[in-house]
Write a protein that holds these residues in place. Structure first.
Motif, PDB file in Angstrom:
ATOM      1  N   SER A  11      -2.989   5.226   2.574  1.00 20.14           N
ATOM      2  CA  SER A  11      -2.230   4.365   3.473  1.00 20.14           C
ATOM      3  C   SER A  11      -2.300   2.893   3.065  1.00 20.14           C
ATOM      4  CB  SER A  11      -2.725   4.542   4.904  1.00 20.14           C
ATOM      5  OG  SER A  11      -4.078   4.175   4.990  1.00 20.14           O
ATOM      6  N   THR A  12      -2.373   2.610   1.771  1.00 13.07           N
ATOM      7  CA  THR A  12      -2.432   1.231   1.306  1.00 13.07           C
ATOM      8  C   THR A  12      -1.089   0.552   1.492  1.00 13.07           C
ATOM      9  OG1 THR A  12      -4.111   1.789  -0.313  1.00 13.07           O
ATOM     10  CG2 THR A  12      -2.894  -0.234  -0.693  1.00 13.07           C
ATOM     11  N   LEU A  13      -1.116  -0.642   2.038  1.00 15.20           N
ATOM     12  CA  LEU A  13       0.090  -1.413   2.259  1.00 15.20           C
ATOM     13  C   LEU A  13      -0.121  -2.811   1.700  1.00 15.20           C
ATOM     14  CD1 LEU A  13       2.848  -1.934   3.657  1.00 15.20           C
ATOM     15  CD2 LEU A  13       1.549  -2.557   5.688  1.00 15.20           C
ATOM     16  N   SER A  14       0.840  -3.283   0.954  1.00 15.75           N
ATOM     17  CA  SER A  14       0.752  -4.624   0.398  1.00 15.75           C
ATOM     18  C   SER A  14       2.141  -5.231   0.429  1.00 15.75           C
ATOM     19  CB  SER A  14       0.230  -4.539  -1.035  1.00 15.75           C
ATOM     20  OG  SER A  14       0.164  -5.813  -1.593  1.00 15.75           O
ATOM     21  N   VAL A  15       2.286  -6.340   1.110  1.00 17.71           N
ATOM     22  CA  VAL A  15       3.592  -6.983   1.236  1.00 17.71           C
ATOM     23  C   VAL A  15       3.477  -8.481   1.053  1.00 17.71           C
ATOM     24  CG1 VAL A  15       4.942  -5.468   2.748  1.00 17.71           C
ATOM     25  CG2 VAL A  15       3.234  -6.959   3.729  1.00 17.71           C
ATOM     26  N   SER A  16       4.583  -9.071   0.656  1.00 12.71           N
ATOM     27  CA  SER A  16       4.653 -10.525   0.691  1.00 12.71           C
ATOM     28  C   SER A  16       5.743 -10.871   1.675  1.00 12.71           C
ATOM     29  CB  SER A  16       4.960 -11.088  -0.693  1.00 12.71           C
ATOM     30  OG  SER A  16       6.241 -10.724  -1.108  1.00 12.71           O
ATOM     31  N   ALA A  17       5.568 -11.964   2.376  1.00 19.00           N
ATOM     32  CA  ALA A  17       6.541 -12.372   3.388  1.00 19.00           C
ATOM     33  C   ALA A  17       7.108 -13.726   3.010  1.00 19.00           C
ATOM     34  CB  ALA A  17       5.870 -12.449   4.751  1.00 19.00           C
ATOM     35  N   ARG A  18       8.404 -13.873   3.167  1.00 17.56           N
ATOM     36  CA  ARG A  18       9.072 -15.127   2.841  1.00 17.56           C
ATOM     37  C   ARG A  18       9.780 -15.607   4.097  1.00 17.56           C
ATOM     38  NH1 ARG A  18      14.349 -15.834   1.249  1.00 17.56           N
ATOM     39  NH2 ARG A  18      14.609 -13.621   0.932  1.00 17.56           N
ATOM     40  N   ARG A  19       9.599 -16.874   4.425  1.00 26.58           N
ATOM     41  CA  ARG A  19      10.256 -17.429   5.607  1.00 26.58           C
ATOM     42  C   ARG A  19      11.739 -17.579   5.320  1.00 26.58           C
ATOM     43  NH1 ARG A  19       8.627 -23.035   8.532  1.00 26.58           N
ATOM     44  NH2 ARG A  19      10.384 -23.103   9.937  1.00 26.58           N
ATOM     45  N   HIS A  41      11.273 -12.293   5.972  1.00 26.56           N
ATOM     46  CA  HIS A  41      11.768 -11.162   5.193  1.00 26.56           C
ATOM     47  C   HIS A  41      10.561 -10.592   4.450  1.00 26.56           C
ATOM     48  CE1 HIS A  41      14.530  -8.866   2.673  1.00 26.56           C
ATOM     49  NE2 HIS A  41      13.764  -9.224   1.658  1.00 26.56           N
ATOM     50  N   LEU A  42      10.201  -9.338   4.710  1.00 29.51           N
ATOM     51  CA  LEU A  42       9.045  -8.710   4.075  1.00 29.51           C
ATOM     52  C   LEU A  42       9.479  -7.934   2.847  1.00 29.51           C
ATOM     53  CD1 LEU A  42       7.220  -7.353   7.247  1.00 29.51           C
ATOM     54  CD2 LEU A  42       6.760  -9.459   6.007  1.00 29.51           C
ATOM     55  N   VAL A  43       8.796  -8.173   1.744  1.00 23.52           N
ATOM     56  CA  VAL A  43       9.093  -7.492   0.488  1.00 23.52           C
ATOM     57  C   VAL A  43       7.812  -6.819  -0.001  1.00 23.52           C
ATOM     58  CG1 VAL A  43       9.867  -7.789  -1.888  1.00 23.52           C
ATOM     59  CG2 VAL A  43      10.801  -9.246  -0.098  1.00 23.52           C
ATOM     60  N   PRO A  44       7.809  -5.498  -0.162  1.00 22.62           N
ATOM     61  CA  PRO A  44       6.598  -4.823  -0.657  1.00 22.62           C
ATOM     62  C   PRO A  44       6.219  -5.291  -2.060  1.00 22.62           C
ATOM     63  CG  PRO A  44       8.203  -3.239   0.171  1.00 22.62           C
ATOM     64  CD  PRO A  44       8.897  -4.570   0.114  1.00 22.62           C
ATOM     65  N   ARG A  45       4.934  -5.411  -2.304  1.00 22.86           N
ATOM     66  CA  ARG A  45       4.448  -5.721  -3.649  1.00 22.86           C
ATOM     67  C   ARG A  45       4.602  -4.475  -4.504  1.00 22.86           C
ATOM     68  NH1 ARG A  45       0.732  -9.885  -4.698  1.00 22.86           N
ATOM     69  NH2 ARG A  45       0.333 -11.183  -2.904  1.00 22.86           N
ATOM     70  N   PRO A  46       4.772  -4.639  -5.813  1.00 29.75           N
ATOM     71  CA  PRO A  46       4.875  -3.471  -6.688  1.00 29.75           C
ATOM     72  C   PRO A  46       3.595  -2.625  -6.659  1.00 29.75           C
ATOM     73  CG  PRO A  46       5.325  -5.503  -7.911  1.00 29.75           C
ATOM     74  CD  PRO A  46       4.949  -5.894  -6.522  1.00 29.75           C
ATOM     75  N   SER A  47       2.441  -3.300  -6.545  1.00 32.61           N
ATOM     76  CA  SER A  47       1.170  -2.580  -6.424  1.00 32.61           C
ATOM     77  C   SER A  47       0.206  -3.459  -5.641  1.00 32.61           C
ATOM     78  CB  SER A  47       0.597  -2.244  -7.804  1.00 32.61           C
ATOM     79  OG  SER A  47       0.336  -3.427  -8.522  1.00 32.61           O
ATOM     80  N   PRO A  48      -0.659  -2.851  -4.828  1.00 28.35           N
ATOM     81  CA  PRO A  48      -1.593  -3.645  -4.027  1.00 28.35           C
ATOM     82  C   PRO A  48      -2.631  -4.340  -4.892  1.00 28.35           C
ATOM     83  CG  PRO A  48      -1.961  -1.293  -3.693  1.00 28.35           C
ATOM     84  CD  PRO A  48      -0.771  -1.433  -4.590  1.00 28.35           C
TER      85      PRO A  48
END
Length: 110
Positions: A11-19, A41-48
């Motif tokens: 259940s690993t989750l890794s995201v970056s958020a941009r305003r 706007h949330l964009v998942p990272r390619p890998s955590p």
């Protein structure tokens, strides 16, 4: 703005958020609140990033646990200035100035 969440196992989750934008608070007849809402706007990272989620939680809790304190004081219970030096982070910085990568480096130094 960047957000990072990590959980163990599958259940690993890794995201970056941009305003994306801001919206002023609704104005009523009463005095308007001094807040601004934002859309992200949330964009998942390619890998955590490689970090233990429980440790990261402890580090961020300690770092943000005392308002407007320098990190050397905030993370004293985790190793203080020695820990920050191992992680290559200036002890006079505040938690809100660290990047996600710096939090990961700090966590991995614990």
């Amino acid at each position: 703005y960047t957000a990072f969440v990590s959980r163990t196992n599958s259940s690993t989750l890794s995201v970056s958020a941009r305003r994306v934008g801001s919206m002023p608070a609704r104005v009523s007849k009463a005095s308007p609140p001094k807040v601004t809402s934002s859309v992200v706007h949330l964009v998942p990272r390619p890998s955590p990033l490689p970090v233990d989620g429980k440790k990261l939680g402890r580090v961020t809790e300690a770092a943000f646990g005392q308002r407007r304190k320098m990190l050397r004081q905030s993370v004293k219970s985790l190793g203080g200035e020695a820990l920050l030096t191992r992680a290559g982070i200036d002890p006079t910085r505040r938690a809100e100035t660290l990047s996600v990568e710096e939090f990961v480096r700090l966590t991995n130094a614990v």
